[in-house]
Design a protein around this motif. Structure first.
Motif, mmCIF file in Angstrom:
data_model
loop_
_atom_site.group_PDB
_atom_site.id
_atom_site.type_symbol
_atom_site.label_atom_id
_atom_site.label_comp_id
_atom_site.label_asym_id
_atom_site.label_seq_id
_atom_site.Cartn_x
_atom_site.Cartn_y
_atom_site.Cartn_z
ATOM 1 N N ALA A 2 0.729 -1.243 -0.025
ATOM 2 C CA ALA A 2 0.086 -0.065 0.117
ATOM 3 C C ALA A 2 0.911 1.210 0.230
ATOM 4 C CB ALA A 2 -0.918 0.106 1.302
ATOM 5 N N ASP A 3 0.249 2.494 -0.556
ATOM 6 C CA ASP A 3 1.315 3.538 -0.641
ATOM 7 C C ASP A 3 0.827 4.365 0.934
ATOM 8 O OD1 ASP A 3 1.507 3.719 -3.297
ATOM 9 O OD2 ASP A 3 -0.642 3.906 -3.444
ATOM 10 N N GLU A 4 -0.228 3.979 1.406
ATOM 11 C CA GLU A 4 -0.475 4.630 2.916
ATOM 12 C C GLU A 4 -0.960 3.265 3.806
ATOM 13 O OE1 GLU A 4 -3.402 7.685 3.097
ATOM 14 O OE2 GLU A 4 -2.353 8.857 1.871
ATOM 15 N N ARG A 5 -0.468 3.479 5.087
ATOM 16 C CA ARG A 5 -1.179 2.377 5.949
ATOM 17 C C ARG A 5 -1.544 3.210 7.357
ATOM 18 N NH1 ARG A 5 1.423 -1.557 8.383
ATOM 19 N NH2 ARG A 5 -0.107 -2.873 8.437
ATOM 20 N N SER A 6 -2.916 3.220 7.577
ATOM 21 C CA SER A 6 -3.398 3.821 8.982
ATOM 22 C C SER A 6 -3.645 2.649 9.913
ATOM 23 C CB SER A 6 -4.371 4.622 8.282
ATOM 24 O OG SER A 6 -4.245 5.869 8.038
ATOM 25 N N SER A 7 -3.818 3.090 11.123
ATOM 26 C CA SER A 7 -4.321 2.075 12.124
ATOM 27 C C SER A 7 -5.311 2.884 13.073
ATOM 28 C CB SER A 7 -3.227 1.636 12.928
ATOM 29 O OG SER A 7 -3.348 0.779 13.873
ATOM 30 N N GLY A 8 -6.266 1.936 13.343
ATOM 31 C CA GLY A 8 -7.252 2.691 14.190
ATOM 32 C C GLY A 8 -8.291 1.522 14.994
ATOM 33 N N ALA A 9 -9.233 1.960 15.617
ATOM 34 C CA ALA A 9 -10.269 0.866 16.130
ATOM 35 C C ALA A 9 -11.738 1.199 15.891
ATOM 36 C CB ALA A 9 -9.612 0.890 17.448
ATOM 37 N N VAL A 10 -12.316 0.057 16.161
ATOM 38 C CA VAL A 10 -13.715 0.121 16.499
ATOM 39 C C VAL A 10 -13.660 0.448 17.848
ATOM 40 C CG1 VAL A 10 -15.944 -1.124 16.489
ATOM 41 C CG2 VAL A 10 -14.399 -1.370 14.581
ATOM 42 N N VAL A 11 -13.885 1.536 18.640
ATOM 43 C CA VAL A 11 -14.139 1.905 19.904
ATOM 44 C C VAL A 11 -15.455 1.826 20.123
ATOM 45 C CG1 VAL A 11 -13.431 3.566 21.496
ATOM 46 C CG2 VAL A 11 -11.913 3.306 19.612
ATOM 47 N N PHE A 12 -15.588 1.101 21.441
ATOM 48 C CA PHE A 12 -16.945 1.045 21.937
ATOM 49 C C PHE A 12 -17.027 1.375 23.494
ATOM 50 C CE2 PHE A 12 -17.029 -3.158 24.455
ATOM 51 C CZ PHE A 12 -15.717 -3.742 23.852
ATOM 52 N N TYR A 13 -18.305 1.637 24.031
ATOM 53 C CA TYR A 13 -18.335 1.921 25.258
ATOM 54 C C TYR A 13 -19.644 1.130 25.774
ATOM 55 C CZ TYR A 13 -20.049 4.913 29.114
ATOM 56 O OH TYR A 13 -20.425 5.574 30.468
ATOM 57 N N LYS A 14 -19.570 0.714 26.896
ATOM 58 C CA LYS A 14 -20.578 -0.231 27.194
ATOM 59 C C LYS A 14 -20.491 -0.273 28.803
ATOM 60 C CE LYS A 14 -21.744 -5.265 27.317
ATOM 61 N NZ LYS A 14 -23.270 -4.856 27.575
ATOM 62 N N GLU A 15 -21.878 0.040 29.368
ATOM 63 C CA GLU A 15 -21.814 -0.017 30.990
ATOM 64 C C GLU A 15 -22.950 -1.096 31.275
ATOM 65 O OE1 GLU A 15 -19.883 1.471 32.946
ATOM 66 O OE2 GLU A 15 -18.741 2.417 31.640
ATOM 67 N N GLY A 16 -22.433 -1.960 32.157
ATOM 68 C CA GLY A 16 -23.433 -2.943 32.622
ATOM 69 C C GLY A 16 -24.240 -3.732 31.452
ATOM 70 N N ALA A 17 -25.323 -4.092 31.552
ATOM 71 C CA ALA A 17 -26.023 -4.593 30.564
ATOM 72 C C ALA A 17 -26.544 -3.951 29.336
ATOM 73 C CB ALA A 17 -27.333 -5.241 31.209
#
Ligand code: ATP
Length: 144
Positions: A2-17
């Motif tokens: 690839a010409d460009e490589r990026s990195s990241g995440a599926v960020v989730f927030y979860k409290e209790g149920a």
């Protein structure tokens, strides 16, 4: 390669149920996507994802979930140049709901799965979110 490589995440927030909420960013180019950015020299993929999430959202407590790493690839035009890009995405949990975006973005949203699927612009990002949710459901005991 690839010409460009990026990195990241599926960020989730979860409290209790409660159901998880996913963090999406509104890019200045118009699309909605996950937090991510270029991998800089000397950084590994997770270090780059951690730094980008911090810079782009102010969130500093992302904990990556072992076993999830996926890539998406796409091409875009930059002037006359066609750029081949690869983005590595992890799955990361945060306990921080407050977000402070940088000048690189024009908005953010916490969305449940259905709304995030609507909001994400690109098919490959939607597919990735679907895979992330499947992965979480298979391991649901860990996220109660
Ligand atoms: P980064 O966050 O990695 O630093 P960036 O903000 O410079 O990236 P991208 O989000 O990669 O840029 O967007 C560059 C171009 O690629 C934009 O025109 C965007 O619409 C397009 N693009 C972004 N994500 C995808 C995708 N998943 N599939 C196809 N095109 C995409």
């Amino acid at each position: 390669m690839a010409d460009e490589r990026s990195s990241g995440a599926v960020v989730f927030y979860k409290e209790g149920a409660a159901e998880p909420e996913y963090l999406l960013l509104h890019y200045t180019a118009g699309h909605w996507d996950f937090p991510k950015g270029n991998i800089e020299a000397g950084e590994n993929e997770k270090q780059a994802a951690t730094r980008e999430i911090r810079e782009e959202t102010g969130i500093t407590d992302v904990e990556f979930i072992d076993g999830f790493r996926m890539t998406i690839t796409y091409r875009y035009r930059h002037g006359r140049r066609l750029v081949e890009k690869e983005v590595v995405l992890f799955l990361g949990r945060t306990h921080t709901r407050q977000v402070t975006i940088s000048h690189e973005h024009i908005g953010f949203a916490w969305k449940n799965y259905e709304d995030a699927m609507q909001q994400l612009t690109y098919r490959n990002a939607k597919n990735l979110l679907s895979a992330a949710r499947d992965f979480m459901q298979q391991r649901s005991l860990a996220y109660r």
